[in-house]
Write an enzyme that holds these catalytic residues in place. Structure first.
Site, PDB file in Angstrom:
ATOM      1  N   CYS A  57       0.835  -1.542   0.233  1.00  0.00           N
ATOM      2  CA  CYS A  57       0.063   0.366  -0.049  1.00  0.00           C
ATOM      3  C   CYS A  57       0.551   1.390   0.468  1.00  0.00           C
ATOM      4  O   CYS A  57       1.707   1.661   0.878  1.00  0.00           O
ATOM      5  CB  CYS A  57      -0.826   0.159   1.276  1.00  0.00           C
ATOM      6  SG  CYS A  57      -2.312   1.607   1.530  1.00  0.00           S
ATOM      7  N   CYS A 115       0.440   3.646   2.763  1.00  0.00           N
ATOM      8  CA  CYS A 115       1.351   2.618   4.070  1.00  0.00           C
ATOM      9  C   CYS A 115       2.573   2.811   4.432  1.00  0.00           C
ATOM     10  O   CYS A 115       3.294   3.227   5.264  1.00  0.00           O
ATOM     11  CB  CYS A 115       1.079   0.976   4.199  1.00  0.00           C
ATOM     12  SG  CYS A 115      -0.855   0.567   4.776  1.00  0.00           S
ATOM     13  N   ASP A 122      -0.804  16.646  -1.713  1.00  0.00           N
ATOM     14  CA  ASP A 122      -0.704  15.427  -2.682  1.00  0.00           C
ATOM     15  C   ASP A 122       0.093  15.899  -3.433  1.00  0.00           C
ATOM     16  O   ASP A 122       0.278  17.229  -3.499  1.00  0.00           O
ATOM     17  CB  ASP A 122      -2.296  16.618  -2.961  1.00  0.00           C
ATOM     18  CG  ASP A 122      -3.067  15.159  -4.027  1.00  0.00           C
ATOM     19  OD1 ASP A 122      -3.440  14.497  -3.616  1.00  0.00           O
ATOM     20  OD2 ASP A 122      -2.190  14.653  -5.238  1.00  0.00           O
ATOM     21  N   HIS A 165      -3.755   0.606   8.706  1.00  0.00           N
ATOM     22  CA  HIS A 165      -4.738   0.445   7.053  1.00  0.00           C
ATOM     23  C   HIS A 165      -5.970   0.255   7.037  1.00  0.00           C
ATOM     24  O   HIS A 165      -7.109  -0.947   7.553  1.00  0.00           O
ATOM     25  CB  HIS A 165      -3.496  -0.448   6.865  1.00  0.00           C
ATOM     26  CG  HIS A 165      -4.649  -0.502   5.049  1.00  0.00           C
ATOM     27  ND1 HIS A 165      -3.812  -0.032   3.727  1.00  0.00           N
ATOM     28  CD2 HIS A 165      -4.957  -1.408   4.633  1.00  0.00           C
ATOM     29  CE1 HIS A 165      -4.372  -0.260   2.848  1.00  0.00           C
ATOM     30  NE2 HIS A 165      -5.257  -1.607   2.944  1.00  0.00           N
ATOM     31  N   ASN A 200     -13.189   9.558  -1.782  1.00  0.00           N
ATOM     32  CA  ASN A 200     -13.379   9.009  -3.066  1.00  0.00           C
ATOM     33  C   ASN A 200     -13.708   7.423  -2.532  1.00  0.00           C
ATOM     34  O   ASN A 200     -11.993   6.841  -1.508  1.00  0.00           O
ATOM     35  CB  ASN A 200     -12.231   8.987  -4.181  1.00  0.00           C
ATOM     36  CG  ASN A 200     -12.613  10.588  -4.403  1.00  0.00           C
ATOM     37  OD1 ASN A 200     -13.489  11.431  -4.878  1.00  0.00           O
ATOM     38  ND2 ASN A 200     -11.185  10.793  -5.090  1.00  0.00           N
ATOM     39  N   HIS A 256      -5.928   3.464   0.592  1.00  0.00           N
ATOM     40  CA  HIS A 256      -5.884   3.382   1.628  1.00  0.00           C
ATOM     41  C   HIS A 256      -7.100   4.862   1.511  1.00  0.00           C
ATOM     42  O   HIS A 256      -6.772   5.796   1.706  1.00  0.00           O
ATOM     43  CB  HIS A 256      -4.664   3.804   2.138  1.00  0.00           C
ATOM     44  CG  HIS A 256      -4.178   3.496   3.564  1.00  0.00           C
ATOM     45  ND1 HIS A 256      -3.427   3.166   3.896  1.00  0.00           N
ATOM     46  CD2 HIS A 256      -4.658   4.483   4.304  1.00  0.00           C
ATOM     47  CE1 HIS A 256      -3.589   3.276   5.200  1.00  0.00           C
ATOM     48  NE2 HIS A 256      -4.105   4.695   5.956  1.00  0.00           N
ATOM     49  N   HIS A 271      -8.737   7.959   2.430  1.00  0.00           N
ATOM     50  CA  HIS A 271      -7.598   9.423   2.972  1.00  0.00           C
ATOM     51  C   HIS A 271      -9.079  10.562   2.769  1.00  0.00           C
ATOM     52  O   HIS A 271      -9.897  10.490   1.595  1.00  0.00           O
ATOM     53  CB  HIS A 271      -6.655   9.871   1.693  1.00  0.00           C
ATOM     54  CG  HIS A 271      -7.398   8.663   0.413  1.00  0.00           C
ATOM     55  ND1 HIS A 271      -7.163   7.879  -0.398  1.00  0.00           N
ATOM     56  CD2 HIS A 271      -7.214   9.550  -0.817  1.00  0.00           C
ATOM     57  CE1 HIS A 271      -7.964   8.160  -1.450  1.00  0.00           C
ATOM     58  NE2 HIS A 271      -7.313   8.397  -1.568  1.00  0.00           N
ATOM     59  N   HIS A 288      -9.402  14.231   1.325  1.00  0.00           N
ATOM     60  CA  HIS A 288      -9.214  15.162   0.651  1.00  0.00           C
ATOM     61  C   HIS A 288      -9.276  16.539   1.060  1.00  0.00           C
ATOM     62  O   HIS A 288     -10.419  16.771   1.659  1.00  0.00           O
ATOM     63  CB  HIS A 288      -9.302  15.051  -0.483  1.00  0.00           C
ATOM     64  CG  HIS A 288      -8.639  14.052  -2.047  1.00  0.00           C
ATOM     65  ND1 HIS A 288      -7.980  13.950  -2.553  1.00  0.00           N
ATOM     66  CD2 HIS A 288      -9.285  12.509  -1.859  1.00  0.00           C
ATOM     67  CE1 HIS A 288      -7.657  12.734  -3.272  1.00  0.00           C
ATOM     68  NE2 HIS A 288      -8.453  12.064  -3.013  1.00  0.00           N
TER      69      HIS A 288
END
Ligand code: 5GP
Ligand code: ZN
Length: 115
Positions: A4, A7, A30, A46, A87, A98, A100, A102
């Site tokens: 990942c 990770c 990002d 994770h 998303n 994993h 996240h 934004h």
């Protein structure tokens, strides 16, 4: 998770431009920003997608929102506002598996799907 990407970022195996870190959470810029300020906030643990959040993760998910507020204040976009996006899965367009969050900020966002 061995393969990942995020990770690996948590472990420091892949470098990132960090914004915030504590024992549970990491936030970093990002690599391909969609807005002038584009930050990703992730649990260090994770969790593959939003679907995989378990009851025991509730505290960490709540804490992520407090961290987002802290970042908004520190990076000075709290008053102007921002957008938080998660998303999830294929239809949600999730590329990195994993979980996240934004944070998009630094410009007035017009491309609203709802509202
Ligand atoms: P997703 O499409 O999965 O919601 O978002 C994944 C995000 O991760 C994208 O906005 C992409 O630019 C970002 N990303 C992909 N690889 C890396 C990386 O190696 N470092 C950083 N900082 N961001 C990345
Ligand atoms: Zn992971």
């Amino acid at each position: 998770m061995e393969d990942c990407l995020f990770c690996k970022i948590v472990k420091g195996e892949i470098p990132s431009n960090k914004v915030y870190e504590d024992e549970d959470i990491l936030a970093f810029y990002d690599i391909n920003p969609a807005t002038p300020i584009h930050i990703l906030v992730i649990p260090k643990k994770h969790i593959t997608t939003h679907n995989d959040i378990k009851e025991e993760d509730s505290k960490i998910i709540g804490k992520i929102h407090m961290v987002i507020n802290k970042i908004a204040e520190e990076k000075d976009f709290k008053e102007k506002g921002y957008r938080i996006i998660i998303n999830c899965g294929e239809d949600g367009g999730q590329e990195v598996k994993h979980l996240h969050f934004h944070i998009l900020a630094g410009k007035k966002l017009g491309e609203k799907i709802i509202g």
